[in-house]
Scaffold this motif. Structure first.
Motif, PDB file in Angstrom:
ATOM      1  N   ASP A   7       0.834  -1.208   0.000  1.00  0.00           N
ATOM      2  CA  ASP A   7       0.000   0.000   0.000  1.00  0.00           C
ATOM      3  C   ASP A   7       0.866   1.254   0.000  1.00  0.00           C
ATOM      4  O   ASP A   7       1.691   1.457   0.900  1.00  0.00           O
ATOM      5  CB  ASP A   7      -0.911   0.001   1.227  1.00  0.00           C
ATOM      6  N   LEU A   8       0.670   2.099  -1.000  1.00  0.00           N
ATOM      7  CA  LEU A   8       1.496   3.302  -1.150  1.00  0.00           C
ATOM      8  C   LEU A   8       1.202   4.322  -0.052  1.00  0.00           C
ATOM      9  O   LEU A   8       2.126   4.935   0.499  1.00  0.00           O
ATOM     10  CB  LEU A   8       1.268   3.922  -2.530  1.00  0.00           C
ATOM     11  N   ALA A   9      -0.067   4.538   0.284  1.00  0.00           N
ATOM     12  CA  ALA A   9      -0.411   5.554   1.273  1.00  0.00           C
ATOM     13  C   ALA A   9       0.207   5.240   2.626  1.00  0.00           C
ATOM     14  O   ALA A   9       0.778   6.129   3.288  1.00  0.00           O
ATOM     15  CB  ALA A   9      -1.935   5.664   1.388  1.00  0.00           C
ATOM     16  N   LEU A  79       5.974  -2.465 -12.457  1.00  0.00           N
ATOM     17  CA  LEU A  79       6.430  -3.849 -12.649  1.00  0.00           C
ATOM     18  C   LEU A  79       7.120  -4.437 -11.424  1.00  0.00           C
ATOM     19  O   LEU A  79       7.630  -5.558 -11.494  1.00  0.00           O
ATOM     20  CB  LEU A  79       7.364  -3.956 -13.867  1.00  0.00           C
ATOM     21  N   HIS A  80       7.155  -3.703 -10.312  1.00  0.00           N
ATOM     22  CA  HIS A  80       7.761  -4.210  -9.068  1.00  0.00           C
ATOM     23  C   HIS A  80       6.780  -3.949  -7.922  1.00  0.00           C
ATOM     24  O   HIS A  80       6.603  -2.799  -7.503  1.00  0.00           O
ATOM     25  CB  HIS A  80       9.102  -3.523  -8.785  1.00  0.00           C
ATOM     26  N   ARG A  81       6.162  -5.008  -7.402  1.00  0.00           N
ATOM     27  CA  ARG A  81       5.071  -4.856  -6.448  1.00  0.00           C
ATOM     28  C   ARG A  81       5.495  -4.291  -5.103  1.00  0.00           C
ATOM     29  O   ARG A  81       4.692  -3.676  -4.409  1.00  0.00           O
ATOM     30  CB  ARG A  81       4.375  -6.208  -6.238  1.00  0.00           C
ATOM     31  N   HIS A  82       6.722  -4.518  -4.696  1.00  0.00           N
ATOM     32  CA  HIS A  82       7.146  -4.094  -3.362  1.00  0.00           C
ATOM     33  C   HIS A  82       8.254  -3.034  -3.409  1.00  0.00           C
ATOM     34  O   HIS A  82       9.046  -2.925  -2.482  1.00  0.00           O
ATOM     35  CB  HIS A  82       7.594  -5.304  -2.545  1.00  0.00           C
ATOM     36  N   HIS A  83       8.301  -2.281  -4.507  1.00  0.00           N
ATOM     37  CA  HIS A  83       9.252  -1.181  -4.646  1.00  0.00           C
ATOM     38  C   HIS A  83       8.485   0.114  -4.902  1.00  0.00           C
ATOM     39  O   HIS A  83       7.370   0.104  -5.451  1.00  0.00           O
ATOM     40  CB  HIS A  83      10.227  -1.427  -5.789  1.00  0.00           C
ATOM     41  N   PHE A  84       9.111   1.219  -4.524  1.00  0.00           N
ATOM     42  CA  PHE A  84       8.552   2.543  -4.782  1.00  0.00           C
ATOM     43  C   PHE A  84       9.631   3.425  -5.396  1.00  0.00           C
ATOM     44  O   PHE A  84      10.830   3.128  -5.308  1.00  0.00           O
ATOM     45  CB  PHE A  84       8.041   3.180  -3.490  1.00  0.00           C
ATOM     46  N   LEU A  85       9.195   4.504  -6.008  1.00  0.00           N
ATOM     47  CA  LEU A  85      10.093   5.525  -6.548  1.00  0.00           C
ATOM     48  C   LEU A  85       9.854   6.819  -5.783  1.00  0.00           C
ATOM     49  O   LEU A  85       8.710   7.231  -5.592  1.00  0.00           O
ATOM     50  CB  LEU A  85       9.829   5.738  -8.040  1.00  0.00           C
ATOM     51  N   VAL A  86      10.947   7.444  -5.358  1.00  0.00           N
ATOM     52  CA  VAL A  86      10.871   8.689  -4.589  1.00  0.00           C
ATOM     53  C   VAL A  86      11.690   9.747  -5.326  1.00  0.00           C
ATOM     54  O   VAL A  86      12.869   9.519  -5.637  1.00  0.00           O
ATOM     55  CB  VAL A  86      11.418   8.509  -3.156  1.00  0.00           C
ATOM     56  N   ALA A  87      11.081  10.869  -5.599  1.00  0.00           N
ATOM     57  CA  ALA A  87      11.767  11.922  -6.354  1.00  0.00           C
ATOM     58  C   ALA A  87      11.414  13.291  -5.813  1.00  0.00           C
ATOM     59  O   ALA A  87      10.287  13.518  -5.364  1.00  0.00           O
ATOM     60  CB  ALA A  87      11.410  11.841  -7.833  1.00  0.00           C
ATOM     61  N   PRO A  88      12.348  14.235  -5.855  1.00  0.00           N
ATOM     62  CA  PRO A  88      12.041  15.616  -5.468  1.00  0.00           C
ATOM     63  C   PRO A  88      11.210  16.300  -6.543  1.00  0.00           C
ATOM     64  O   PRO A  88      11.225  15.909  -7.715  1.00  0.00           O
ATOM     65  CB  PRO A  88      13.429  16.261  -5.340  1.00  0.00           C
ATOM     66  N   LEU A  89      10.484  17.328  -6.131  1.00  0.00           N
ATOM     67  CA  LEU A  89       9.691  18.121  -7.056  1.00  0.00           C
ATOM     68  C   LEU A  89      10.263  19.522  -7.154  1.00  0.00           C
ATOM     69  O   LEU A  89      10.803  20.063  -6.179  1.00  0.00           O
ATOM     70  CB  LEU A  89       8.231  18.199  -6.592  1.00  0.00           C
ATOM     71  N   THR A  90      10.147  20.118  -8.323  1.00  0.00           N
ATOM     72  CA  THR A  90      10.589  21.504  -8.484  1.00  0.00           C
ATOM     73  C   THR A  90       9.639  22.428  -7.733  1.00  0.00           C
ATOM     74  O   THR A  90       8.431  22.169  -7.671  1.00  0.00           O
ATOM     75  CB  THR A  90      10.601  21.904  -9.965  1.00  0.00           C
ATOM     76  N   LYS A 110      14.949   4.529  -6.438  1.00  0.00           N
ATOM     77  CA  LYS A 110      13.987   3.458  -6.130  1.00  0.00           C
ATOM     78  C   LYS A 110      14.299   2.932  -4.738  1.00  0.00           C
ATOM     79  O   LYS A 110      15.467   2.879  -4.326  1.00  0.00           O
ATOM     80  CB  LYS A 110      14.084   2.343  -7.169  1.00  0.00           C
ATOM     81  N   VAL A 111      13.266   2.568  -4.008  1.00  0.00           N
ATOM     82  CA  VAL A 111      13.442   2.060  -2.642  1.00  0.00           C
ATOM     83  C   VAL A 111      12.554   0.830  -2.457  1.00  0.00           C
ATOM     84  O   VAL A 111      11.577   0.628  -3.191  1.00  0.00           O
ATOM     85  CB  VAL A 111      13.082   3.137  -1.587  1.00  0.00           C
ATOM     86  N   THR A 112      12.896   0.022  -1.461  1.00  0.00           N
ATOM     87  CA  THR A 112      12.064  -1.135  -1.134  1.00  0.00           C
ATOM     88  C   THR A 112      10.908  -0.704  -0.238  1.00  0.00           C
ATOM     89  O   THR A 112      10.828   0.458   0.176  1.00  0.00           O
ATOM     90  CB  THR A 112      12.892  -2.205  -0.404  1.00  0.00           C
ATOM     91  N   HIS A 113      10.021  -1.635   0.096  1.00  0.00           N
ATOM     92  CA  HIS A 113       8.841  -1.304   0.897  1.00  0.00           C
ATOM     93  C   HIS A 113       9.147  -1.213   2.386  1.00  0.00           C
ATOM     94  O   HIS A 113       8.241  -1.023   3.184  1.00  0.00           O
ATOM     95  CB  HIS A 113       7.738  -2.334   0.656  1.00  0.00           C
TER      96      HIS A 113
END
Length: 258
Positions: A7-9, A79-90, A110-113
């Protein structure tokens, strides 16, 4: 049995609570594909995360707000169920496109869960680059609120006008060349043709050779305060009032036109 995606949230909430300083998390559900378009414009990354945002339907994302107006987005890694991507925003306020000129994209990862491991990676690898980039663009904004437009060229009293003639010749009338510019034309390969009263650059140099010599001429004359223009002769306008007159074929007719 299909494994459920993490769950992302919930992950974003746990990640925000472990980052240095005060961070909050907001979950945003996308009702339509176009809801993710603004996110694509804001992601401060030119690699894997920008690719993911532009090529996949996300469905939702989490926005992390931190100290100093820092913002991170968290999305599912495709394509990766237990990974997330974290990025800064302008930043959204107070900055213009030219403030970002020359500033390297801080990029995301990319980070793990696992929230603890993810927070450690973001703290070590993302936040320092992000904070540095923010500092640079804000400095640029303070130093140059508006774009630095190129100034208008200075006015010069003397000018050499080169002309492309219809026969392919490139040159300029001798009388129009300031006296102290004539030696420069000679040294760069322009030849004086008395019967044409003009300096001409030989076609034997080829297109590249002539281009190099013209560029050198502009550079050298600029140091002398002399401008250089380039013009094309206008081809004559022809009008046809009727059908063309046939050419004479007899000897007597030819003689009358001599």
């Amino acid at each position: 049995m299909t494994t459920q995606r993490t769950d992302l949230a919930s992950f974003a909430d746990a990640l925000a609570s472990r980052l240095p300083g005060e961070w909050t998390s907001q979950h945003h559900q996308h009702t339509e594909y176009k809801d993710q378009f603004p996110l694509g414009d804001q992601v401060w990354d030119c690699g894997h995360i920008q690719w993911a945002v532009s090529e996949f339907v996300l469905g939702h994302h989490a926005l992390l707000n931190g100290p100093g107006s820092q913002q991170l987005c968290v999305i599912d890694r495709p394509l990766h169920r237990h990974h997330f991507l974290v990025a800064p925003l302008t930043p959204e306020v107070g900055l213009k496109p030219h403030h970002f000129d020359g500033v390297a994209e801080p990029g995301g990862i990319k980070v793990t869960h696992n929230p603890a491991r993810a927070a450690a990676a973001v703290t070590r690898r993302v936040l320092p680059r992000y904070q540095y980039a923010l500092a640079v663009v804000r400095h640029n904004a303070a130093l140059h609120p508006e774009p630095r437009h190129r100034p208008r060229p200075p006015q010069v009293a003397r000018v050499v006008t080169l002309t492309w003639y219809e026969d392919g010749a490139l040159g300029t009338p001798y009388a129009s060349v300031p006296e102290d510019a004539r030696t420069t034309l000679y040294t760069l390969g322009f030849q004086y043709h008395p019967r044409q009263a003009a300096f001409l650059l030989p076609a034997a140099y080829g297109e590249d050779g002539r281009a190099v010599r013209v560029q050198a001429l502009v550079h050298q004359l600029a140091h002398q305060g002399i401008g250089v223009n380039l013009r094309h002769t206008t081809p004559p306008t022809t009008t046809s009032a009727g059908p063309p007159t046939p050419a004479p074929t007899s000897t007597s007719a030819t003689g009358r036109h001599r």
